[in-house]
Design an enzyme around this catalytic site. Structure first.
Site, PDB file in Angstrom:
ATOM      1  N   HIS A 149       0.806  -1.123   0.009  1.00 37.59           N
ATOM      2  CA  HIS A 149       0.013   0.022   0.008  1.00 37.59           C
ATOM      3  C   HIS A 149       0.802   1.348   0.096  1.00 37.59           C
ATOM      4  O   HIS A 149       0.193   2.354  -0.337  1.00 37.59           O
ATOM      5  CB  HIS A 149      -0.892   0.003   1.228  1.00 37.59           C
ATOM      6  N   ASP A 180       0.106  -7.501   1.239  1.00 35.36           N
ATOM      7  CA  ASP A 180       0.716  -6.352   1.574  1.00 35.36           C
ATOM      8  C   ASP A 180       2.273  -5.900   1.437  1.00 35.36           C
ATOM      9  O   ASP A 180       2.946  -5.149   2.438  1.00 35.36           O
ATOM     10  CB  ASP A 180       0.195  -5.743   2.659  1.00 35.36           C
ATOM     11  N   SER A 258       4.809   2.010   7.822  1.00 34.91           N
ATOM     12  CA  SER A 258       4.655   1.081   7.009  1.00 34.91           C
ATOM     13  C   SER A 258       5.871   0.612   6.118  1.00 34.91           C
ATOM     14  O   SER A 258       6.621   1.497   5.698  1.00 34.91           O
ATOM     15  CB  SER A 258       3.689   1.678   5.860  1.00 34.91           C
TER      16      SER A 258
END
Length: 568
Positions: A149, A180, A258
């Site tokens: 993402h 992911d 992230s």
């Protein structure tokens, strides 16, 4: 009494739970085909709707006097404070009895990405581009891992090393939407100078210490937070709308973390930070992609030269915990398993498995009545974990109980899509326009674009029912809708038709968007008749409808009546 005395100064603000804002929030996933129909958990704190991917956002400068920085060393980097009697020790090792430096911290990089997302509501154009920053880390083979993402719908990706002022252009090698994870590389040899790749460790145990490293909101330099592993189980991956093995930790994970690595006490990587839980009754709950999932992604890429995904067993199953249910199905007291409710018609296993079969084992591992299998000493986990360890195209052996008889089958595993897919893996949306009628195929990103992040409550009930429960009857089946009607003289009276399914055209069922476009373009009948849901009918004269299309396209500055993927 002295303890209760109020100190002078401003009254401290009552802390409130913060919601992690995301630049491209992903939808709560529909249940996967290998999940149980219902969950018996009474804890309502954890909910997929409460989980957010920790997409990076621009840092905000705090108020007040800036903190003093430690003195710079000769190489221009900030030296860590020295532990007692260990000022000259290697910064890549852990100090005992003093401050600890995270090993391989120089392998952690900052990822800068420019995104240009498709506009699913106006599929002939894209949204305004935006930028984000996140974290990543170097692994062997001149590669970098980050979250999928973090680089979704990318147009440009750049990397910056710790202590460097140079941003290097990166190339995206693979994007694993389900897990992911994304893999990048940099062609410039200078980027790889002086960087040691991160080594991967084993799956940690409960209460093992973990340290998350990355570039979260709140500053521009690297950040280190520590915690412990508090839970290991099958988790819902929000971005990929799948269920895979995951770690829950209590270390702070914020926007920008992230893609950053999570290290254990030995300095080896045990996971990748990727999402967190927001809830008024929960604090400091973050989630990490563990090494088994990471290694599956890496080996899949090395084996196939591309990411092929995680296979699933195309079934929906029911727990067999009720003794009367087990007796009625012909199960012996020593037999355990789960009942198959439905089978995906497009899956290969539909040729050998049948509804009401009792799935007893997968690859020789017995399945309990609640759908779990032995995991580690004193632990159990959902049997979908066994499937996720396989690769697309692998064969597996399953045992089922059918009419009190045990049968064994070899099944070739593959990935499957639902009628309304959870993602379209970066491809632009398809569309077809005739006489102002905009036809498109429904997907979860489309529903999110039309109804916002609360589309599960705002979208039409029939579309939600199909999203959650409908199975495709053929591999190329799509749910085609009239997205909107661009108002013109030719379509007077039809302008209120919005997001209504197209069932048939001139009496022929609509299988997918490409077949509809083909039938309309090749139609020689006097009228174009569209049979819609709720017994609605739209009729247009063929010649005038096709002639009016060009004027409507020009009015709305639409370059083509057909998306590029439908032209071939």
């Amino acid at each position: 009494m002295g303890d209760n005395k109020r100190k002078r100064g401003r009254k401290p603000k009552t802390p409130t739970p913060e919601t992690l804002a995301t630049t491209s929030a992903s939808p709560p996933p529909p249940p996967t085909t290998t999940s149980a129909a219902d969950d018996d958990e009474d804890d309502v704190v954890f909910s997929v709707s409460n989980v957010e991917i920790i997409e990076p956002k621009s840092p905000r400068r705090g108020r007040g006097r800036p903190k003093k920085l430690p003195k710079l060393s000769e190489n221009g980097r900030h030296d860590p404070p020295a532990a007692p009697d260990q000022a000259d020790s290697d910064p890549g090792t852990a100090w005992e009895g003093g401050a600890r430096v995270v090993p391989s911290m120089d392998a952690v990089v900052k990822v800068f990405c420019t995104h240009t997302e498709p506009n699913f509501s106006l599929p002939w154009q894209r949204k305004r581009q935006f930028s984000s920053s996140s974290s990543g880390f170097v692994i062997g083979g001149r590669r970098v891992l980050t979250n999928a993402h973090s680089v979704e719908h990318y147009t440009q990706v750049k990397l910056k090393k710790r202590g460097s002022d140079t941003k290097y252009l990166a190339t995206v090698l693979a994007i694993g939407t389900e897990c992911d994870i994304a893999m990048l590389t940099v062609d410039d040899d200078e980027f790889w100078e002086g960087v040691s790749p991160v080594e991967f460790g084993e799956l940690p145990a409960l209460q093992d210490a973990v340290t998350v490293v990355g570039y979260p909101i709140g500053g521009d330099t690297i950040s280190v937070t520590s915690g412990v592993v508090s839970r290991i189980e099958i988790l819902s991956y929000v971005h990929g709308s799948t269920e895979l093995l995951g770690l829950q930790i209590d270390a702070a994970i914020n926007s920008g973390n992230s893609g950053g690595p999570a290290f254990n006490d030995k300095g080896t990587c045990v996971g990748i930070a990727f999402q967190s839980l927001k809830h008024e009754d929960a604090e400091n709950i973050g989630y990490v992609i563990p090494t088994p999932v990471i290694m599956h992604f890496i080996k899949d890429y090395e084996k196939n030269g591309a990411y092929t995904g995680f296979p699933i067993l195309g079934i929906e199953w029911q727990k067999m915990e009720n003794p009367d249910l087990r007796t009625s199905m012909g199960m012996k007291p020593d037999q355990k398993g789960v009942r198959i409710r439905r089978i995906d018609p497009t899956a290969l296993e539909s040729q050998v498995l049948k509804p009401s079969d009792i799935l007893l084992s997968f690859d020789g591992v017995n399945i309990a009545n609640d759908g779990t299998v032995p995991f580690r000493h004193g632990e159990r986990i959902g049997f979908s974990y066994l499937i996720s360890q396989k690769y697309t195209g692998d064969n597996s052996k399953v045992k089922v109980l059918r009419n009190s008889e045990i049968l064994s089958f070899d099944i070739k595993l593959a990935s499957h899509k639902r009628l309304i897919p959870s993602h379209i893996k970066g491809r632009p949306p398809s569309y077809y326009i005739v006489a102002g009628f905009v036809f498109t195929a429904v997907s979860v990103p489309y529903l999110r674009s039309e109804y916002g992040k609360d589309y599960e409550f705002e979208a039409p009930v029939k579309l939600l029912d199909k999203m959650l429960h409908s199975l495709r009857q053929s591999p190329d089946e799509q749910l085609v809708v009239v997205s909107q009607v661009l108002v013109a003289d030719i379509n007077i009276g039809y302008e209120d038709i919005v997001n209504t399914q197209v069932l048939a055209f001139n009496g022929k069922p609509v299988k997918n968007l490409k077949s509809l476009a083909s039938m309309v373009e090749n139609c020689d009948d006097e009228f174009l008749k569209f049979d819609l849901e709720y017994q609605q009918v739209a009729v247009l004269q063929t010649k005038t409808a096709k002639a009016a299309t060009l004027d409507i396209l020009a009015t709305h500055c639409i370059p083509s009546a057909v998306s590029d993927d439908l032209k071939t």
